[in-house]
Design an enzyme around this catalytic site. Structure first.
Site, PDB file in Angstrom:
ATOM      1  N   HIS A  56      27.758  18.066 -54.945  1.00 35.16           N
ATOM      2  CA  HIS A  56      26.642  17.866 -54.018  1.00 35.16           C
ATOM      3  C   HIS A  56      25.492  18.761 -54.447  1.00 35.16           C
ATOM      4  O   HIS A  56      25.577  19.475 -55.447  1.00 35.16           O
ATOM      5  CB  HIS A  56      27.057  18.124 -52.575  1.00 35.16           C
ATOM      6  CG  HIS A  56      27.518  19.517 -52.293  1.00 35.16           C
ATOM      7  ND1 HIS A  56      28.698  20.038 -52.796  1.00 35.16           N
ATOM      8  CD2 HIS A  56      26.963  20.516 -51.554  1.00 35.16           C
ATOM      9  CE1 HIS A  56      28.846  21.277 -52.367  1.00 35.16           C
ATOM     10  NE2 HIS A  56      27.803  21.597 -51.621  1.00 35.16           N
ATOM     11  N   HIS A  58      23.707  21.403 -53.118  1.00 34.10           N
ATOM     12  CA  HIS A  58      23.398  22.770 -52.717  1.00 34.10           C
ATOM     13  C   HIS A  58      23.342  23.701 -53.933  1.00 34.10           C
ATOM     14  O   HIS A  58      24.078  23.525 -54.903  1.00 34.10           O
ATOM     15  CB  HIS A  58      24.416  23.264 -51.696  1.00 34.10           C
ATOM     16  CG  HIS A  58      24.281  22.587 -50.366  1.00 34.10           C
ATOM     17  ND1 HIS A  58      25.278  22.566 -49.428  1.00 34.10           N
ATOM     18  CD2 HIS A  58      23.246  21.892 -49.817  1.00 34.10           C
ATOM     19  CE1 HIS A  58      24.871  21.895 -48.358  1.00 34.10           C
ATOM     20  NE2 HIS A  58      23.648  21.473 -48.575  1.00 34.10           N
ATOM     21  N   ASP A  60      24.327  26.627 -54.677  1.00 32.55           N
ATOM     22  CA  ASP A  60      25.509  27.339 -55.186  1.00 32.55           C
ATOM     23  C   ASP A  60      26.466  26.407 -55.922  1.00 32.55           C
ATOM     24  O   ASP A  60      27.531  26.853 -56.379  1.00 32.55           O
ATOM     25  CB  ASP A  60      26.225  28.079 -54.051  1.00 32.55           C
ATOM     26  CG  ASP A  60      26.732  27.165 -52.962  1.00 32.55           C
ATOM     27  OD1 ASP A  60      26.017  26.229 -52.586  1.00 32.55           O
ATOM     28  OD2 ASP A  60      27.854  27.386 -52.464  1.00 32.55           O
ATOM     29  N   HIS A  61      26.076  25.157 -56.089  1.00 34.64           N
ATOM     30  CA  HIS A  61      26.860  24.218 -56.890  1.00 34.64           C
ATOM     31  C   HIS A  61      26.078  23.688 -58.094  1.00 34.64           C
ATOM     32  O   HIS A  61      26.686  23.267 -59.071  1.00 34.64           O
ATOM     33  CB  HIS A  61      27.367  23.065 -56.020  1.00 34.64           C
ATOM     34  CG  HIS A  61      28.380  23.509 -55.020  1.00 34.64           C
ATOM     35  ND1 HIS A  61      29.729  23.313 -55.178  1.00 34.64           N
ATOM     36  CD2 HIS A  61      28.236  24.207 -53.859  1.00 34.64           C
ATOM     37  CE1 HIS A  61      30.376  23.860 -54.151  1.00 34.64           C
ATOM     38  NE2 HIS A  61      29.489  24.408 -53.336  1.00 34.64           N
ATOM     39  N   HIS A 115      29.666  17.120 -45.272  1.00 36.23           N
ATOM     40  CA  HIS A 115      29.021  18.407 -45.563  1.00 36.23           C
ATOM     41  C   HIS A 115      27.568  18.166 -45.940  1.00 36.23           C
ATOM     42  O   HIS A 115      26.668  18.869 -45.485  1.00 36.23           O
ATOM     43  CB  HIS A 115      29.772  19.116 -46.683  1.00 36.23           C
ATOM     44  CG  HIS A 115      29.161  20.415 -47.108  1.00 36.23           C
ATOM     45  ND1 HIS A 115      29.074  21.500 -46.279  1.00 36.23           N
ATOM     46  CD2 HIS A 115      28.590  20.790 -48.292  1.00 36.23           C
ATOM     47  CE1 HIS A 115      28.487  22.502 -46.925  1.00 36.23           C
ATOM     48  NE2 HIS A 115      28.187  22.091 -48.143  1.00 36.23           N
ATOM     49  N   ASP A 135      32.796  20.884 -51.172  1.00 31.97           N
ATOM     50  CA  ASP A 135      32.702  21.568 -49.881  1.00 31.97           C
ATOM     51  C   ASP A 135      33.070  20.637 -48.729  1.00 31.97           C
ATOM     52  O   ASP A 135      32.601  20.818 -47.605  1.00 31.97           O
ATOM     53  CB  ASP A 135      31.285  22.120 -49.681  1.00 31.97           C
ATOM     54  CG  ASP A 135      31.023  23.356 -50.516  1.00 31.97           C
ATOM     55  OD1 ASP A 135      31.870  23.705 -51.354  1.00 31.97           O
ATOM     56  OD2 ASP A 135      29.949  23.969 -50.356  1.00 31.97           O
ATOM     57  N   HIS A 175      35.265  26.460 -52.868  1.00 29.86           N
ATOM     58  CA  HIS A 175      35.217  27.877 -52.490  1.00 29.86           C
ATOM     59  C   HIS A 175      36.608  28.342 -52.069  1.00 29.86           C
ATOM     60  O   HIS A 175      37.447  27.535 -51.655  1.00 29.86           O
ATOM     61  CB  HIS A 175      34.279  28.104 -51.294  1.00 29.86           C
ATOM     62  CG  HIS A 175      32.849  27.757 -51.539  1.00 29.86           C
ATOM     63  ND1 HIS A 175      31.898  28.674 -51.937  1.00 29.86           N
ATOM     64  CD2 HIS A 175      32.202  26.569 -51.427  1.00 29.86           C
ATOM     65  CE1 HIS A 175      30.730  28.068 -52.060  1.00 29.86           C
ATOM     66  NE2 HIS A 175      30.883  26.792 -51.765  1.00 29.86           N
TER      67      HIS A 175
END
Length: 262
Positions: A56, A58, A60-61, A115, A135, A175
């Site tokens: 996805h 975001h 942090d990905h 998410h 996520d 995560h």
């Protein structure tokens, strides 16, 4: 298929993944935020990263995409509606599309909104399937819906897709929230022996070493235990207006609401 889980050790507790073909050494990097560790791992293993998959949009990905692609020339894959959200997407995928890695690895794309509304999970075509769940599904937990998501869509993804996968499916999330999620489970179901045992095992353990199956998740993950009398009884203490037998969607929604404050 070879799966290498890379523990970033960052504040977000990200896992990055390399999925490699044992015959050719070609590899797919999944959400390689820590580009240095991802590239170093591939180098040590003798693998060539040819594709990058973002579950996805975001940061942090996707934050490591540019460095990994610059170093390898890999093609970038993401949800077919994510091109406006993720720079440089080469291939947009839909439910049922297959990503091939080398000669022997096939990963089927699942469209798993919740998410975010442009979220992809991957399931492997192997004797013991693997699920790379980003996520959406965490070990003992479920993704939040704070940043462009929908709890209704997340519920549908859990019930109509993830919960129906084979029991021996190995779960590889984006995560490590295992210990905290297990504590949430035990707050909802104090007598959950499977969650108690797994929490003892997880305490002080290398985060990359704990891999659950979907069968495990159905014992320890509150979001997959919507009909549990214990879960419902404890939920009615927090929400006295709930009926004696609330429907599963209401249970899921209220659990997600409580987990937001955990």
């Amino acid at each position: 298929m070879i799966v290498e889980r890379i523990w970033t050790g960052n504040a977000y507790r990200n896992f990055n993944y390399l999925v490699a073909c044992p015959e050719t050494g070609e590899a797919l990097a999944i959400d390689p935020l820590d580009s240095e560790k991802t590239l170093a791992t591939a180098r040590v293993k003798g693998w060539q990263i040819t594709q990058v998959l973002n579950t996805h949009e975001h940061h942090d990905h996707i934050g490591g995409n540019a460095a990994v692609i610059a170093a390898t020339g890999a093609k970038l894959i993401a949800h077919h509606r994510a091109a406006r959200l993720i720079p440089g997407v080469d291939r947009g995928v839909k439910a049922g599309d297959v990503i091939k890695v080398g000669k022997r690895v096939e990963l089927e794309c699942m469209d798993t909104p919740g998410h975010t509304m442009c979220h992809v999970c991957l399931r492997s075509h192997t004797d013991q399937p693997a699920l790379f769940s980003g996520d959406t599904l965490f070990n003992a937990g479920a993704g939040n819906v704070h940043n462009g998501g929908s709890v209704d869509a997340l519920y549908a993804t859990f019930v109509d897709q993830l919960g129906r996968l084979p029991a021996n499916t190995r779960v590889y999330p984006g995560h490590d929230y295992l210990a905290n999620n297990l504590k949430f489970t035990l707050a909802r179901e104090p007598d959950n022996a499977a969650a108690q045992e797994m929490l003892q095992q997880a305490t002080g353990q290398d985060p990359a070493s704990a891999v659950t199956t979907l069968a495990d998740e159905k014992q320890i993950n509150t979001f997959l235990r919507l009909g549990s009398p214990g879960v419902i009884a404890r939920l009615r203490q927090d929400f006295p207006d709930l009926p004696e037998r609330p429907d599963p969607k209401t249970v899921f929604t209220k659990l997600r609401e409580l987990r937001n404050e955990w």
